[in-house]
Design a protein around this motif. Sequence first.
Motif, PDB file in Angstrom:
ATOM      1  N   LEU A 196       0.916  -1.141   0.117  1.00 16.52           N
ATOM      2  CA  LEU A 196      -0.031   0.131  -0.193  1.00 16.52           C
ATOM      3  C   LEU A 196       1.046   1.640  -0.646  1.00 16.52           C
ATOM      4  O   LEU A 196       0.889   2.480  -0.900  1.00 16.52           O
ATOM      5  CB  LEU A 196      -1.021  -0.265   1.144  1.00 16.52           C
ATOM      6  N   GLN A 197       2.025   1.293   1.058  1.00 13.12           N
ATOM      7  CA  GLN A 197       2.968   2.233   0.680  1.00 13.12           C
ATOM      8  C   GLN A 197       3.915   2.417  -0.575  1.00 13.12           C
ATOM      9  O   GLN A 197       3.759   3.682  -1.636  1.00 13.12           O
ATOM     10  CB  GLN A 197       3.778   1.934   1.472  1.00 13.12           C
ATOM     11  N   SER A 198       3.856   1.276  -1.132  1.00 11.34           N
ATOM     12  CA  SER A 198       4.472   1.814  -2.383  1.00 11.34           C
ATOM     13  C   SER A 198       3.683   2.109  -3.286  1.00 11.34           C
ATOM     14  O   SER A 198       3.707   3.133  -3.915  1.00 11.34           O
ATOM     15  CB  SER A 198       4.886   0.156  -3.044  1.00 11.34           C
ATOM     16  N   ALA A 199       2.572   1.752  -3.005  1.00 10.86           N
ATOM     17  CA  ALA A 199       1.049   2.376  -4.102  1.00 10.86           C
ATOM     18  C   ALA A 199       1.446   3.877  -4.492  1.00 10.86           C
ATOM     19  O   ALA A 199       0.713   4.561  -5.285  1.00 10.86           O
ATOM     20  CB  ALA A 199      -0.140   1.560  -3.755  1.00 10.86           C
ATOM     21  N   ALA A 200       1.114   3.769  -3.248  1.00  9.28           N
ATOM     22  CA  ALA A 200       0.744   5.501  -2.663  1.00  9.28           C
ATOM     23  C   ALA A 200       2.229   6.022  -3.273  1.00  9.28           C
ATOM     24  O   ALA A 200       1.856   7.347  -4.283  1.00  9.28           O
ATOM     25  CB  ALA A 200       0.875   6.014  -1.017  1.00  9.28           C
TER      26      ALA A 200
ATOM     27  N   ALA B 224       0.414   2.103 -12.330  1.00  6.09           N
ATOM     28  CA  ALA B 224       1.273   1.140 -11.592  1.00  6.09           C
ATOM     29  C   ALA B 224       0.043   0.983 -10.517  1.00  6.09           C
ATOM     30  O   ALA B 224       0.486  -0.319 -10.413  1.00  6.09           O
ATOM     31  CB  ALA B 224       2.511   0.995 -12.113  1.00  6.09           C
ATOM     32  N   ALA B 225       0.181   1.463  -9.586  1.00  4.66           N
ATOM     33  CA  ALA B 225      -0.445   1.927  -8.453  1.00  4.66           C
ATOM     34  C   ALA B 225      -1.473   0.705  -8.324  1.00  4.66           C
ATOM     35  O   ALA B 225      -1.808   0.376  -7.890  1.00  4.66           O
ATOM     36  CB  ALA B 225      -1.219   2.866  -7.981  1.00  4.66           C
ATOM     37  N   THR B 226      -2.757   1.169  -9.851  1.00 10.41           N
ATOM     38  CA  THR B 226      -3.738   0.074 -10.185  1.00 10.41           C
ATOM     39  C   THR B 226      -2.756  -1.139 -10.166  1.00 10.41           C
ATOM     40  O   THR B 226      -3.804  -2.488  -9.097  1.00 10.41           O
ATOM     41  CB  THR B 226      -4.315   0.978 -11.401  1.00 10.41           C
ATOM     42  N   THR B 227      -2.263  -1.701 -10.515  1.00  7.60           N
ATOM     43  CA  THR B 227      -1.542  -3.175 -10.534  1.00  7.60           C
ATOM     44  C   THR B 227      -1.590  -3.669  -9.363  1.00  7.60           C
ATOM     45  O   THR B 227      -1.541  -4.474  -9.370  1.00  7.60           O
ATOM     46  CB  THR B 227      -0.268  -2.938 -11.294  1.00  7.60           C
ATOM     47  N   LEU B 228      -1.101  -2.666  -7.855  1.00  4.69           N
ATOM     48  CA  LEU B 228      -0.357  -3.288  -6.975  1.00  4.69           C
ATOM     49  C   LEU B 228      -2.170  -3.630  -6.042  1.00  4.69           C
ATOM     50  O   LEU B 228      -1.847  -4.285  -5.512  1.00  4.69           O
ATOM     51  CB  LEU B 228       0.457  -2.257  -6.187  1.00  4.69           C
ATOM     52  N   TYR B 229      -2.536  -2.450  -6.680  1.00  2.00           N
ATOM     53  CA  TYR B 229      -4.410  -2.759  -6.333  1.00  2.00           C
ATOM     54  C   TYR B 229      -4.768  -3.716  -6.116  1.00  2.00           C
ATOM     55  O   TYR B 229      -4.956  -4.862  -5.583  1.00  2.00           O
ATOM     56  CB  TYR B 229      -4.969  -1.432  -5.752  1.00  2.00           C
ATOM     57  N   ASP B 230      -4.601  -4.120  -7.511  1.00  2.00           N
ATOM     58  CA  ASP B 230      -5.190  -5.462  -7.869  1.00  2.00           C
ATOM     59  C   ASP B 230      -4.158  -6.937  -7.433  1.00  2.00           C
ATOM     60  O   ASP B 230      -4.705  -7.921  -7.102  1.00  2.00           O
ATOM     61  CB  ASP B 230      -4.750  -5.625  -9.658  1.00  2.00           C
ATOM     62  N   ARG B 231      -2.803  -6.832  -7.334  1.00  2.00           N
ATOM     63  CA  ARG B 231      -2.256  -7.496  -6.826  1.00  2.00           C
ATOM     64  C   ARG B 231      -2.601  -8.356  -5.502  1.00  2.00           C
ATOM     65  O   ARG B 231      -2.606  -9.346  -5.106  1.00  2.00           O
ATOM     66  CB  ARG B 231      -0.595  -7.097  -7.092  1.00  2.00           C
ATOM     67  N   LEU B 232      -2.339  -7.115  -4.933  1.00  2.00           N
ATOM     68  CA  LEU B 232      -3.453  -7.453  -3.281  1.00  2.00           C
ATOM     69  C   LEU B 232      -4.679  -7.504  -3.244  1.00  2.00           C
ATOM     70  O   LEU B 232      -4.954  -8.988  -2.560  1.00  2.00           O
ATOM     71  CB  LEU B 232      -3.878  -6.497  -2.299  1.00  2.00           C
TER      72      LEU B 232
END
Length: 340
Positions: free
Chosen positions: A35-39, A49-57
């Motif tokens: 979540l910090q990385s996405a921020a 890329a942030a959306t990709t991290l949210y989807d990964r989670l």
Amino acid sequence: MRPDTPAENVDHTAEAARLERTAGLYPEDAEALLLQSAAHLELAGDRPAATTLYDRLLSSSDSLDDPHLIRALKAANLWEYGHEAEARAIIDGIRATAPRDPAPWVIVAESLEAHDELEAAHKTFTEGVTLLLADVPEPPPHACHPLLFGRHRVRRMLGAAHDDWDVLADTLHTSPVPLDELHDPKRVWSLGSDNPAELQAEISRLRAELGAYREELSRPFPVAVLHWPAGELAELVAAYPALSDEYPSHEEHLAGIEASLRELSASGTPNLGIVTGTVPSYEAFAASEASSPSDTDLLPQYATTLAARGRAMSWPPERGAGCWCGSGGAYAGCHGADVA
């Protein structure tokens, strides 16, 4: 990133990559780290890329601590780069699910507000406030303050008259500049004024807001007590028999946690919490300290480290919330049964 690094000197892309690598090393903290990385990716302007991290989670097979928060952040991010329809659908889903955590409500309401959907933002803030605070004795939990303040701000922009929730928000607000003044829609006019007195007044208001933000950011992590689930505790004591004196039984362990927290609370210690340990995580921590897991002095240090990583659950749980022990029952009917 050092906490004293000026924001303008941060390489958000590099920081996001570092946090993602760290998440791979510490799977138990992966949700918070990603979540910090996405921020940071959002701050770097790399919203896809942030959306990709949210989807990964959200697609992870591991159970999430706060899936509603992740969906709310994803919706706010999507709307910022043109995916309004998908963002609205997620926001509608969050409102329908009615999470018991204030953070998702604040995020989706502020997203609506940022896109001039003031009526929808007001309705969302009000739904969250009503759900989380209707039966809660005053003062409300600190985590709910942004809900009340956000609702107050939107109502000022809508020209709505003060109601009881607005009065409560005014009461909770500690800045020297009143909320009515901070949330005055006419403030924007003063920014283009040639009148030095108006500009000075606006500078004072901005300083007050900045002080409030700094106070919020500087809140320390909780004073946390370490909790071992039954399976983890059995594995811990079997691997390190010297800890059996510290943990005679799981029932005594749970009772000791509640007793310790009540004693701390009675002594006036604020911001209490509980962190849940795992044997692999504890062993890794012991190795990093060049010490043996059998050393009981490591246990409070381990708890503090978990709290500093954002792993603490606030104590006592909010009214109607499940018990911290993981029994599945409500706190009021479990370890909080005899709380007045």
